[in-house]
Design a protein around this motif. Structure first.
Motif, short mmCIF file in Angstrom:
data_model
loop_
_atom_site.label_atom_id
_atom_site.label_comp_id
_atom_site.label_asym_id
_atom_site.label_seq_id
_atom_site.Cartn_x
_atom_site.Cartn_y
_atom_site.Cartn_z
N SER A 151 30.90 -20.33 44.94
CA SER A 151 31.60 -20.41 43.80
C SER A 151 32.54 -19.93 43.47
N PHE A 173 27.55 -18.64 46.87
CA PHE A 173 28.36 -18.32 48.07
C PHE A 173 30.17 -19.36 47.65
N ARG A 221 40.45 -12.73 48.19
CA ARG A 221 41.61 -11.75 47.80
C ARG A 221 41.07 -9.95 48.63
N ALA A 222 39.59 -10.33 48.73
CA ALA A 222 39.35 -8.94 49.74
C ALA A 222 39.58 -8.93 51.12
N ARG A 230 30.62 -10.37 55.17
CA ARG A 230 30.21 -9.09 54.02
C ARG A 230 29.66 -9.70 52.79
N LYS A 263 45.70 -10.28 39.49
CA LYS A 263 44.75 -11.44 38.82
C LYS A 263 44.57 -12.65 38.55
N LEU A 319 26.30 -10.32 51.29
CA LEU A 319 25.58 -9.67 49.79
C LEU A 319 25.23 -10.15 48.63
N VAL A 320 26.13 -11.85 48.43
CA VAL A 320 25.24 -12.78 48.04
C VAL A 320 24.05 -13.04 48.31
N PHE A 375 37.39 -17.26 45.12
CA PHE A 375 38.55 -16.24 45.01
C PHE A 375 38.59 -14.77 45.23
N SER A 376 37.70 -13.84 45.06
CA SER A 376 37.23 -12.68 46.04
C SER A 376 37.20 -12.42 46.27
N HIS A 422 45.98 -5.51 43.12
CA HIS A 422 44.44 -5.79 42.82
C HIS A 422 43.77 -4.74 41.60
N LEU A 423 44.01 -3.72 41.76
CA LEU A 423 43.42 -2.62 40.92
C LEU A 423 44.30 -2.99 39.86
N PHE A 468 34.46 -18.44 41.66
CA PHE A 468 34.57 -16.80 41.57
C PHE A 468 34.76 -15.97 42.88
N ASN A 469 33.20 -16.10 43.25
CA ASN A 469 33.20 -15.86 44.71
C ASN A 469 34.36 -16.06 45.55
#
Lengths: 343, 335
Positions: B46, B44, B55-56, B292, B167, B296-297, B51-52, B243-244, B48-49
């Motif tokens: 990390s 949770f 962004r969300a 959320r 990104k 998930l994690v 940052f994600s 984002h996309l 990477f998480n």
């Protein structure tokens, strides 16, 4: 001095260590992720379990987003990365939208494969493994025209209009019909039938209104295939020829009882099984994807591999699963030499 | 309503029960969730998480602001997602098909969002029909028009810098989208707290009749609020484009409806209007994003997630109702 009992214990311990090493040849965690819940992907679960066992991968898990929404799929992928997953086989929730996630995976050294549906080029997916939807729809329509005696009116029951695969299927059906030189006419393309409710309403309304004009129907989506099989059985009409897709028991029973002429089998089990095998090799760093492999070019990607398709009819109703397993075995056994460069 | 009355009212509303700031409890709950997730799910925290999640969160915050702007008037905007996707496709069209510079395309997309929101507000003010009905209709109208014009074809050859921005990582951890969301929050805070127009919007939302008698142009502020809501929805849309790295017709829509209400309602913005909670909306969005990601994690989120979010929204609405009753009993001015 080592006693006999000690020797036995040491041997047992050594054996256990060796067994463990043999049982888990790699410590990679691989995930197979569909775009959302759908019966098509169910064989991926068994494929994941078999691949884990057969190739000694630490974990191969089948993870399903709770709904068909790209953001739910990307959130699931991101959470799995946080949990240490090292390779992803993904049915893109959106062929374009998934690409930013795939680039981020690649940026983190995590390989991904587009599975059962392709990501739109330019993409960082290693390649796309799936049914050649154009070929499947084309062969299915040819089979239908044969069953109709080479003449009559055809209706195409297609999936979601926003799905790029639908466009390919529509083109394939049109091409096969055009090759009949006017003997067969495409009466109508009924799209957006990829939900139970929509399929029920549209197909039953179509049959109620135009039953007598229709000589044959082809479904290129799982749900319309099942719904049309049920409707034809309910009508008791064996005059209208029908070619479905996939091997739902309802469709297979309808073939057995003569209400459906055949169905185009896809190979979801093979997709999941081969993807897990290849992702493990890529994630381990022992193999890379060959640039000059015999890739098939599709409108979506220049790196496509056909996972196999065949017609199921009364002749191979009981043996088609063996045929698909043979196809899977063939692709898997030649994959390393054909598509990968390994150390 | 006089400025003094509004000041007194908003000062009292900034605090919840017992004089404790309304968002304090929310912050404690968020901290507790972070502690539990960090303890139970090692990934949770990390990079990477984080940052994600950031962004969300950025997109969820701005979607929440878009709804908050409409709630301030005592209305709502069910077309937040539809306006968002219209802005997404317009921005993509201007960047890719017309090859306009990125800032010009963003300006055009935001302008369209504001215009569609203004149209909502104009019809609501002129017709007197509830915002629920008008925005429900316009949600379908805008989405349908977008599908007809774009033929649902995504635009994926946008300038490289658009995707690169989405990104980008500040200090290896923070998305610039989050910085934008916080900046938008700051601007809204100043707008509602210190500008005449902002205070007029709150006054009209608290009691339209009283506001009208005090000289507040109620119809005008309702129209402006909906234009602001549209502008913010378009901002969220452009953040999704970054984002996309693509403009897709499948984003926004109904998917934004639940998060648009969760952020402001959890944060303390009353559904009956007359007050906003800018910081609360950010905290509300943070709570939702945290739950959320954490679920998930922990691998328990896939099918339970929607249920949890529904329960949380229901609880937030009940708390909002309780807060209103409490204020009524204690004689605190109501909307």
């Amino acid at each position: 001095m080592l006693s006999i009992r000690g020797l036995v214990r040491c041997s047992a311990l050594l054996g256990l260590v060796l067994f463990a090493g043999a049982a888990v040849a790699s410590d990679n965690k691989i995930a197979l992720i569909p775009g959302g819940p759908h019966p098509y992907f169910k064989p991926w679960e068994q494929a994941a379990a078999d691949a884990k066992k057969d190739f000694g991968i630490a974990a191969v898990d089948f993870k399903v987003p709770s709904d068909w929404k790209l953001n739910l799929q990307t959130e699931l992928i991101e959470s799995l990365v946080a949990q240490g997953y090292k390779g992803f086989g993904i049915f893109p929730g959106d062929a374009v939208g998934i690409n930013s996630t795939l680039s981020e995976l690649k940026g983190n050294g995590i390989p991904s494969i587009a599975l059962a549906g392709c990501a739109q080029d330019p993409t960082d997916a290693a390649f796309c493994l799936g049914t050649d939807v154009y070929r499947s729809a084309y062969l299915g329509t040819k089979e239908l025209i044969k069953a109709m005696g080479g003449k009559g009116n055809v209706v195409h029951l297609a999936g979601l209009l926003v799905d790029p695969n639908t466009t390919l299927r529509v083109k394939a059906v049109e091409t096969a019909v055009a090759e009949s030189n006017g003997a067969v006419k495409l009466l109508q393309t009924v799209a957006d039938t990829d939900s139970q409710e929509a399929a029920d309403q549209k197909i039953n309304a179509l049959l109620a209104a135009q039953k007598d004009e229709i000589g044959g129907m082809i479904a290129t989506g799982y749900i319309p295939s099942v719904v049309a099989s049920k409707s034809l059985r309910t009508l008791g009409d064996k005059r209208i020829k029908f070619i479905g897709i996939d091997d739902d028991p309802i469709v297979l029973d309808a073939i057995k009882d003569g209400f459906v002429s055949g169905t185009m089998a896809q190979n979801p089990y093979g997709q999941g099984y081969i993807a897990a095998y290849v992702l493990d090799l890529l994630a381990s760093g022992t193999c890379t994807v060959k640039a000059d492999a015999p890739w098939i070019k599709t409108p979506q990607t220049t790196r496509f591999i056909d996972s196999g398709t065949l017609v199921i009819n009364t002749a191979n109703l009981t043996s088609y699963k063996d045929d698909l397993k043979k196809v899977t075995g063939d692709i898997q056994s030649k994959f390393k030499t054909t598509y990968l460069t390994c150390k | 309503m006089t400025d003094e009355a509004m000041s007194e009212m908003s000062a009292r509303r900034r605090f919840g029960l017992g004089g404790v700031p309304a968002q304090f409890g929310l912050a404690i709950i968020i901290a507790a969730f972070w502690a539990v997730f960090a303890w139970r799910a090692p990934g949770f925290l990390s990079p990477f998480n984080l940052f994600s999640v950031g962004r969300a969160l950025a997109v969820d915050i701005v979607i929440g602001f878009a709804q908050m702007a409409a709630l301030a008037t005592g209305g709502m905007n069910l077309s937040v997602g539809s306006i968002g996707v219209c802005a997404v496709m317009t921005g993509g069209y201007l960047m890719q098909t017309l090859a306009l510079p990125v800032p010009v395309a963003i300006f055009g997309a935001l302008g369209l969002g504001a215009a569609l929101g203004w149209l909502n507000g104009f019809v609501i003010a002129r017709s007197g029909v509830s915002a629920f009905i008008i925005t429900l209709a316009s949600a379908n109208l805008y989405s349908g028009a977008m599908l007809i014009l774009t033929k649902a074809v995504p635009l994926n050859s946008l300038p490289m810098e658009v995707g690169a921005f989405g990104k980008m990582k500040i200090a290896g951890l923070v998305s610039p989208l989050l910085v934008i969301a916080l900046a938008v929050g700051l601007v809204l805070f100043v707008f509602y707290r210190h500008s005449v127009l902002g205070r007029q919007i709150l006054a009209a939302g608290a009691n339209a009749r009283a506001a009208k008698m005090s000289g507040v142009p109620v119809d005008r502020v309702i129209t402006i609020s909906h234009a602001l809501s549209g502008l913010l929805a378009a901002t969220a849309g452009m953040m999704v484009v970054a984002h996309l790295g693509a403009a897709m017709p499948a984003v926004g829509g109904e998917d934004w409806l639940l998060p648009s209400f969760l952020g402001p309602v959890l944060g303390g913005t009353p559904l009956s209007g007359g007050a906003v909670a800018v910081a609360g909306t950010m905290l509300g969005a943070l709570l939702v994003t945290t739950i959320r990601s954490g679920l998930l994690v922990l691998q328990i989120g896939n099918y339970w997630l929607q249920l949890y979010l529904g329960v949380i929204l229901l609880l937030a609405v009940l708390v909002d109702r309780y807060r209103a009753l409490y204020q009524e009993r204690r004689g605190i001015p109501m909307r």
